[in-house]
Design an enzyme around this catalytic site. Sequence first.
Site, PDB file in Angstrom:
ATOM      1  N   HIS A   1       0.871  -1.178   0.000  1.00 35.55           N
ATOM      2  CA  HIS A   1       0.000   0.000   0.000  1.00 35.55           C
ATOM      3  C   HIS A   1       0.910   1.232   0.000  1.00 35.55           C
ATOM      4  O   HIS A   1       2.025   1.179   0.532  1.00 35.55           O
ATOM      5  CB  HIS A   1      -0.838  -0.055   1.280  1.00 35.55           C
ATOM      6  CG  HIS A   1      -1.884   0.999   1.404  1.00 35.55           C
ATOM      7  ND1 HIS A   1      -1.597   2.295   1.782  1.00 35.55           N
ATOM      8  CD2 HIS A   1      -3.223   0.959   1.227  1.00 35.55           C
ATOM      9  CE1 HIS A   1      -2.718   2.994   1.832  1.00 35.55           C
ATOM     10  NE2 HIS A   1      -3.730   2.210   1.503  1.00 35.55           N
TER      11      HIS A   1
ATOM     12  N   ASP B   1       3.370  -4.795   7.822  1.00 35.12           N
ATOM     13  CA  ASP B   1       2.142  -4.006   7.735  1.00 35.12           C
ATOM     14  C   ASP B   1       0.979  -4.982   7.875  1.00 35.12           C
ATOM     15  O   ASP B   1       0.676  -5.743   6.956  1.00 35.12           O
ATOM     16  CB  ASP B   1       2.121  -3.276   6.388  1.00 35.12           C
ATOM     17  CG  ASP B   1       0.808  -2.522   6.160  1.00 35.12           C
ATOM     18  OD1 ASP B   1      -0.133  -2.697   6.966  1.00 35.12           O
ATOM     19  OD2 ASP B   1       0.731  -1.772   5.170  1.00 35.12           O
TER      20      ASP B   1
ATOM     21  N   GLN C   1      -4.318  -5.266   6.876  1.00 36.39           N
ATOM     22  CA  GLN C   1      -5.370  -6.123   6.310  1.00 36.39           C
ATOM     23  C   GLN C   1      -5.379  -7.506   6.946  1.00 36.39           C
ATOM     24  O   GLN C   1      -6.132  -8.382   6.506  1.00 36.39           O
ATOM     25  CB  GLN C   1      -5.189  -6.267   4.792  1.00 36.39           C
ATOM     26  CG  GLN C   1      -5.363  -4.984   4.015  1.00 36.39           C
ATOM     27  CD  GLN C   1      -6.779  -4.411   4.093  1.00 36.39           C
ATOM     28  OE1 GLN C   1      -7.734  -5.077   4.495  1.00 36.39           O
ATOM     29  NE2 GLN C   1      -6.919  -3.159   3.722  1.00 36.39           N
TER      30      GLN C   1
ATOM     31  N   LYS D   1     -10.010  -0.821  10.609  1.00 38.32           N
ATOM     32  CA  LYS D   1     -10.165  -2.003   9.741  1.00 38.32           C
ATOM     33  C   LYS D   1     -10.477  -3.245  10.565  1.00 38.32           C
ATOM     34  O   LYS D   1     -10.466  -4.364  10.067  1.00 38.32           O
ATOM     35  CB  LYS D   1      -8.895  -2.216   8.918  1.00 38.32           C
ATOM     36  CG  LYS D   1      -8.644  -1.078   7.920  1.00 38.32           C
ATOM     37  CD  LYS D   1      -7.481  -1.395   7.028  1.00 38.32           C
ATOM     38  CE  LYS D   1      -6.947  -0.176   6.303  1.00 38.32           C
ATOM     39  NZ  LYS D   1      -7.827   0.360   5.276  1.00 38.32           N
TER      40      LYS D   1
ATOM     41  N   CYS E   1      -4.693   2.554  -3.584  1.00 38.18           N
ATOM     42  CA  CYS E   1      -3.414   3.015  -3.021  1.00 38.18           C
ATOM     43  C   CYS E   1      -2.300   2.006  -3.263  1.00 38.18           C
ATOM     44  O   CYS E   1      -1.455   1.770  -2.385  1.00 38.18           O
ATOM     45  CB  CYS E   1      -3.538   3.315  -1.529  1.00 38.18           C
ATOM     46  SG  CYS E   1      -4.687   4.632  -1.186  1.00 38.18           S
TER      47      CYS E   1
END
Length: 410
Positions: free
Chosen positions: A127, A204, A207, A230, A368
């Site tokens: 991202h 990261d 998600q 999220k 993104c």
Amino acid sequence: MIYENSTIDRNIRADFPILQQEVHGMPLVYLANAATTQNPKAVLEAMCRYYESINSNVHRGVHSLSQQATTAHEAARETVRGFINAAEAEEIVFTRGTTESINLLAQSFGSACIPQGGTVVLSQMEHHANLVPWQEAVVRKGGRLAYIPMTDDFQLDLPVAENLLAQKPALLAVTQVSNALGRVNPIKELIRMAHAYGVPVLVDGAQAVAHMPVDVQDLDCDFYCFSGHKMYAPMGIGVLYGKKALLEQLPPYQFGGEMISEVHWHESRYNRLPFKFEAGTPAVAEAICLAEAIRYIEALGFDAVKAHDRMLLEAATEGLAAIDGLDIYAKEQPKCGVISFNIQGAHHYDVGVILDQMGIAVRTGHHCAQPLMGILGVSGTVRASFAVYNTVEEAEQLAAAVRKAKNMLT
Ligand code: 7TS
């Protein structure tokens, strides 16, 4: 059609007030969960309760409300620690979200630990939040970025990754789950590989955290970050986890109140972890709500969450794959939460507008991840992404609506 069974009761939808509405006269089908998830009543009520009963600034008040707010804020930190199994609560830094967590590291780690001319290794599925801050960080050091490429079936190319890591870059920063494709990356293997060359790793997890259990000690990652919004919590709260020994070596990111222990006219001493990285008044209510969202997910249990996720992906993939003239990206496992596609000959934006007219919320565009779209050879995709409150019927409605959109557009 028999899909994998889910044990998540469909009455779960009653927990999410926002889902009980119509859009353009149709019941809302919310499939933009990778962009942001909705909040259950328990989280919304926690927000109200905070402002109705204990709203106060933290860490600085002798008065009772301030002490209660501070206790609740630090209890939330402890809940986050348990959620990702960090060794100590001091390793949990509250931020505004994944983007701020990565900017914090890019500034702090970037200035202290990227040598002149140094390299940071990313993957081709990052991202922009895990790409642009590192571009800036390496430019400041006259260095460069290197990318782990994808194979034709959208897996990270591990032999190339090993070659890049063998050159001892300053950091590997990689996403656990791709937001644009839903691909789950073999991060444990990558972390092991990176550590064999003495390279620290930032994961990261934006998600990932709502979809699978995360154990930062088991992964042995050096840094891990995610966003509350999220994972059924409000916007404006996120987390940066870092191993204590590393965080202790890093300089602060922002300066002001809360992050100091002593201030003189011309110099200051900085606070202990994690406060050194939390300048200014924190988002107290949002942190408390994040803890509430964690309790909500933990009550469902990750076995149920994962089975539900697989069921929805299976139903959506089967429904969409039956439509001729559709390109579905990264269909193969391991995947979670996301299906990304295009109708051949139609623009993703037009597809999104037509789906919206039918009450179906999806995200369209480059998500993104613009360089990744370049590899796919498209300017963007249509992306449906799932959460615990989605149903198989909604996945089937998506496929039926895409079929209609295709007939209208091509
Ligand atoms: N990293 C990943 C993998 C993401 O998916 C996102 C947001 C971010 C970082 C940034 O998170 P933030 O909370 O700081 O904004 N992803 C998306 C998306 O896919 N659609 O909208 C936002």
